[in-house]
Design a protein around this motif. Structure first.
Motif, mmCIF file in Angstrom:
data_model
loop_
_atom_site.group_PDB
_atom_site.id
_atom_site.type_symbol
_atom_site.label_atom_id
_atom_site.label_comp_id
_atom_site.label_asym_id
_atom_site.label_seq_id
_atom_site.Cartn_x
_atom_site.Cartn_y
_atom_site.Cartn_z
ATOM 1 N N VAL A 141 0.882 -1.172 0.000
ATOM 2 C CA VAL A 141 0.000 0.000 0.000
ATOM 3 C C VAL A 141 0.913 1.213 0.000
ATOM 4 O O VAL A 141 1.591 1.490 0.988
ATOM 5 C CB VAL A 141 -0.912 0.018 1.243
ATOM 6 C CG1 VAL A 141 -1.847 1.222 1.182
ATOM 7 C CG2 VAL A 141 -1.711 -1.269 1.336
ATOM 8 N N ALA A 154 2.820 0.552 -5.744
ATOM 9 C CA ALA A 154 1.703 -0.173 -5.142
ATOM 10 C C ALA A 154 1.537 -1.543 -5.797
ATOM 11 O O ALA A 154 1.705 -1.707 -6.994
ATOM 12 C CB ALA A 154 0.418 0.632 -5.292
ATOM 13 N N LEU A 197 -3.887 0.164 -4.900
ATOM 14 C CA LEU A 197 -3.570 0.565 -3.526
ATOM 15 C C LEU A 197 -2.543 1.686 -3.503
ATOM 16 O O LEU A 197 -1.600 1.679 -2.717
ATOM 17 C CB LEU A 197 -3.048 -0.636 -2.741
ATOM 18 C CG LEU A 197 -4.044 -1.784 -2.566
ATOM 19 C CD1 LEU A 197 -3.410 -2.932 -1.817
ATOM 20 C CD2 LEU A 197 -5.292 -1.305 -1.838
ATOM 21 N N TYR A 227 -1.949 5.844 -3.139
ATOM 22 C CA TYR A 227 -2.595 7.018 -2.557
ATOM 23 C C TYR A 227 -1.622 8.191 -2.593
ATOM 24 O O TYR A 227 -0.404 8.020 -2.689
ATOM 25 C CB TYR A 227 -3.019 6.751 -1.104
ATOM 26 C CG TYR A 227 -4.008 5.619 -0.974
ATOM 27 C CD1 TYR A 227 -5.374 5.870 -0.943
ATOM 28 C CD2 TYR A 227 -3.585 4.298 -0.911
ATOM 29 C CE1 TYR A 227 -6.284 4.841 -0.840
ATOM 30 C CE2 TYR A 227 -4.487 3.248 -0.811
ATOM 31 C CZ TYR A 227 -5.846 3.529 -0.772
ATOM 32 O OH TYR A 227 -6.745 2.509 -0.678
ATOM 33 N N LEU A 276 -8.723 -5.997 2.571
ATOM 34 C CA LEU A 276 -8.329 -4.585 2.594
ATOM 35 C C LEU A 276 -9.509 -3.777 2.068
ATOM 36 O O LEU A 276 -9.767 -3.766 0.867
ATOM 37 C CB LEU A 276 -7.097 -4.344 1.728
ATOM 38 C CG LEU A 276 -5.754 -4.639 2.367
ATOM 39 C CD1 LEU A 276 -4.633 -4.352 1.390
ATOM 40 C CD2 LEU A 276 -5.571 -3.795 3.616
ATOM 41 N N ARG A 320 -7.088 8.503 -3.563
ATOM 42 C CA ARG A 320 -6.584 7.296 -4.217
ATOM 43 C C ARG A 320 -6.235 7.627 -5.656
ATOM 44 O O ARG A 320 -6.953 8.362 -6.330
ATOM 45 C CB ARG A 320 -7.627 6.176 -4.161
ATOM 46 C CG ARG A 320 -7.090 4.842 -4.649
ATOM 47 C CD ARG A 320 -8.008 3.701 -4.219
ATOM 48 N NE ARG A 320 -9.302 3.746 -4.858
ATOM 49 C CZ ARG A 320 -9.575 3.175 -6.028
ATOM 50 N NH1 ARG A 320 -8.618 2.512 -6.662
ATOM 51 N NH2 ARG A 320 -10.775 3.237 -6.554
#
Length: 580
Positions: free
Chosen positions: A497, A513, A518, A520, A557, A567
Motif C-alpha cells: 500500500v 503499489a 492501492l 494514494y 483490505l 486514491r
C-alpha cells in the motif's frame, strides 16, 4: 598620547657657536655637520659644555641630536586595535623606552617628533597581532605581543626601542558584549541542568503511569476472563452490569426494551431503502427483475456478516443482529479487497469465522533528507499506531508489526513484534538520499524469513502487507525496479500500500503499489507535516481493520481515504506508468 618629543633640537642648521641657545635638558647630545654629497661629520657626545669647540668650527652650520634615553607611557584610544572579527576593539596602554642610535639617519629623514615615529611603528605592529585573537582573549593577545617586543626593536628612522610593555583591555562596548556572553553562557548551563531534571522527572512520571496502566489492563483482562463464559450481546452486557449494580435493574429493563424497539425500527428503514434502491436499478435497466431476490439476499448476508464480525450487539438476546454499512465508496474511497481467489480489487463474500491467524505488517517510512521537517510527525505516527494496537489487545495479537525506515539504506528498527504498551517504539532521524532498491532488498531478505518463522508458530499466516510512505523521487531510478520485481515474484510477495507526499510523483507511487489500486497521494503534497498527520489516521485505521479481519478469520483490505488523501490509479495519472 603625550605631547610632541623633538629629538633634533634645532629645526634649521645653526652655527656651532650658537648651539648654546638651544633649550634642552639632555646632557647626551650628538652634533652633526653636513660635509657635502650627503655625507655627515659627527662631532661626538660630551657630558657637559658640549657647545664649546675650537674656533675653526665655531661658525660651521650643524644639528644637535638628543641621544639620551626616553621613557613614556601612552594609550591607544583614538585608534583602538581591532580583534579577529573586526567588530570589536582592544584599548592598549604601553610603557615604552627608546633612544637614538643613528643620529645621521634621524636628521636625513627629518624626524621632528620621536613619539610619533615610535608609536606609529608600534601601532602597526600591535594591529598585526591583535587581529589574530578574539575579543575575549585579551590576556593571550597581551602575552603574545609582549613576548614579541621583549627583545627590543630597531626602527629604520635611527631609533632603538629598548623597553616595551603592553597591556590590553577590550573597549567599553566589547566589555559589555563579553559580559552579555558570560551571562548567556550561565543561563545556558542553568537551562541545560533544568532541562535534564525536567526530562528525568517526565521519564519517572511516564514510568509510573505505564505501571498504573499495565495494572489497570491486567485487572480488566482478569475481569474479562471471569465474565467470558456469559453470552454476548446487549442483554449479556446488561446482565454483567446488574451483577455489580442490582439497584439499576428497573432502568436497565426499560432501556433494553427501548433498544429492541429502535433496532426493529432501523431494520424496517433499512429494508425500505433497499427496496427503493433495487426498484430504481430495475427502472433504469441496470439489473433485471429476476435478479432482485439474489441481490436482496446478497445485501442481507453482507450486513449480517459485518455485524457478526463486530460486537455481536443482538446475539443471544432475542433481537435481530445490528447492521453496519460498508465503508463509503466512491472515486477516492473505493473498497479494495485482497486475499481471495478473485485477485486484487475484487469484492468477495464474507468468509465464515475461522481460527485466528496472524498478519505480518511492515511500515516502511521515508527518512531521507527531504523529510527533516516532518521526522517528528513520523515518530508521532508510530507512537499513535502503538497506542491504537495496545488499546485493542485482541487485534494486536493478530498483527506482527515491523518498522523499516529507509533512505540510502534500509534497516529494520522494530522486528516482527506483537505491539503492547511496553513496546519500544524506535526514534527516527532524517538524512541521506532516497533509494528504493535498499528498501526492497531488505524486504526481500526479511519478509520470507518472518513468514517461515511464523508458520512454525501459528496458523494461518496471512499474506504480508507493506505500508510504504515516500516523500519524493528515488536516486536509484534505474536500479530499484529489478529489486521490486524480485520481491513481487517471490512466493511470499507482500501486498504494498503506497502513499506519496511532498515531491513524490503519482506515477512512481502507482508503480510502487501492488496491486496498483492501492496507491494514494496527499491532496496538499507540499505541507509535509499535515500530510503525515493524515497518513497516520489512514495507517491506524488500515492496520486495525486488517487485524480485526484476522481475528474474524476474514482478512481483507477495505481502505477508505481520510480527509486530505486521495486514491490514484493508472488511468488517472498523467503520462505513462510502468506495469508490474
Amino acid at each position: 598620547m603625550t605631547a610632541e618629543l623633538s629629538l633634533i633640537l634645532n629645526e634649521r642648521p645653526l652655527p656651532r657657536n650658537r648651539l648654546g641657545e638651544v633649550e634642552t635638558t639632555s646632557t647626551n647630545i650628538a652634533v652633526l655637520y653636513p660635509v657635502g654629497d650627503g655625507a655627515w661629520e659627527i662631532e661626538g657626545t660630551r657630558p657637559r659644555r658640549w657647545w664649546q669647540r675650537p674656533v675653526e668650527k665655531s661658525r660651521r652650520p650643524c644639528y644637535a641630536v638628543d641621544m639620551g634615553d626616553h621613557r613614556r607611557t601612552g594609550e591607544f584610544l583614538r585608534t583602538p586595535l581591532p580583534c579577529r572579527d573586526q567588530a570589536h576593539r582592544f584599548e592598549a596602554t604601553v610603557d615604552i623606552g627608546f633612544r637614538v642610535h643613528d643620529p645621521v639617519e634621524l636628521v636625513r629623514r627629518g624626524v621632528r617628533d620621536g613619539l610619533d615615529v615610535v608609536y606609529g611603528h608600534l601601532r602597526r605592529r600591535l594591529r598585526a597581532h591583535t587581529r589574530k585573537f578574539a575579543i575575549d582573549q585579551a590576556d593571550r593577545a597581551e602575552e603574545h605581543i609582549n613576548a614579541d617586543v621583549e627583545s627590543g626593536m630597531r626602527l629604520p628612522e635611527g631609533i632603538t626601542v629598548f623597553h616595551c610593555v603592553v597591556h590590553l583591555e577590550p573597549d567599553a562596548e566589547a566589555q559589555e558584549y563579553i559580559r552579555e556572553l558570560t551571562r548567556s553562557d550561565r543561563r545556558n548551563v542553568l537551562e541545560r541542568f533544568g532541562h535534564r531534571n525536567l526530562v528525568e522527572e517526565t521519564r519517572n512520571r511516564a514510568e509510573i503511569e505505564r505501571i498504573e496502566q499495565v495494572a489497570r489492563l491486567e485487572r480488566e483482562e482478569a475481569e474479562r476472563r471471569a465474565l467470558e463464559s456469559l453470552p454476548s450481546g446487549v442483554w449479556a452486557l446488561l446482565q454483567r452490569h446488574l451483577i455489580k449494580h442490582p439497584e439499576d435493574t428497573g432502568y436497565a429493563v426499560e432501556a433494553f426494551r427501548a433498544y429492541q424497539e429502535s433496532v426493529g425500527a432501523r431494520e424496517e428503514i433499512q429494508d425500505q431503502r433497499q427496496t427503493e434502491l433495487l426498484k430504481f436499478l430495475v427502472e433504469k435497466d441496470v439489473i433485471r427483475q429476476a435478479d432482485v431476490p439474489a441481490l436482496r439476499e446478497d445485501m442481507r448476508r453482507r450486513i449480517e456478516g459485518s455485524a457478526g464480525a463486530g460486537a455481536g450487539a443482538g446475539a443471544g438476546d432475542g433481537t435481530p443482529a445490528a447492521r453496519r454499512s460498508l465503508p463509503a465508496t466512491g472515486t477516492d474511497g473505493a473498497p479494495v479487497m485482497w486475499g481471495g481467489s478473485g485477485g486484487p480489487g475484487v469484492v468477495r463474500e464474507p468468509a465464515a469465522p475461522a481460527a485466528t491467524g496472524v498478519v505480518p505488517i511492515y511500515v516502511a517510512l521515508d527518512t531521507s533528507y527531504a523529510t527533516q521537517e516532518c521526522v517528528g510527525e513520523l515518530g508521532d505516527a508510530l507512537r499513535s499506531l502503538q497506542t491504537a494496537l495496545a488499546n485493542s489487545p485482541d487485534v494486536s495479537r493478530a498483527v506482527r508489526l515491523s518498522v523499516v525506515p529507509f533512505a540510502e539504506r534500509a534497516r529494520v528498527r522494530l522486528p516482527s513484534t506483537t505491539v503492547g504498551w511496553d513496546t519500544d517504539v524506535p526514534t527516527l532521524s532524517a538524512g541521506g538520499d532516497r533509494r528504493y532498491g535498499a528498501l526492497f532488498e531488505t524486504l526481500l531478505d526479511r519478509v520470507p524469513a518472518d513468514v517461515e518463522r511464523l508458520k512454525r508458530q501459528v496458523s494461518p499466516v496471512h499474506r504480508p502487507v507493506v505500508f510504504l510512505l515516500t516523500a519524493g523521487e528515488p536516486e536509484d531510478a534505474a536500479d530499484w525496479p529489478e529489486r521490486y520485481r524480485q520481491l513481487g515474484e517471490h512466493r511470499y510477495a507482500p501486498i504494498i500500500v503506497a502513499c506519496g507526499i511532498g515531491r513524490a510523483d503519482p506515477r512512481t507511487v502507482v508503480r510502487l503499489a501492488n496491486p496498483s489500486e492501492l496507491a494514494y497521494a496527499a491532496e496538499s503534497p507540499g505541507a509535509l507535516g499535515e500530510a503525515v498527520g493524515q497518513y497516520s489516521v489512514f495507517l491506524q485505521n488500515a492496520v486495525l481493520h486488517i487485524g480485526r479481519g484476522a481475528v474474524a478469520g476474514n482478512v481483507d483490505l477495505l481502505l477508505t481515504c481520510p480527509m486530505g488523501l486521495r486514491r490514484i490509479t493508472p488511468d488517472r495519472v498523467a503520462g505513462p506508468t510502468a506495469d508490474h
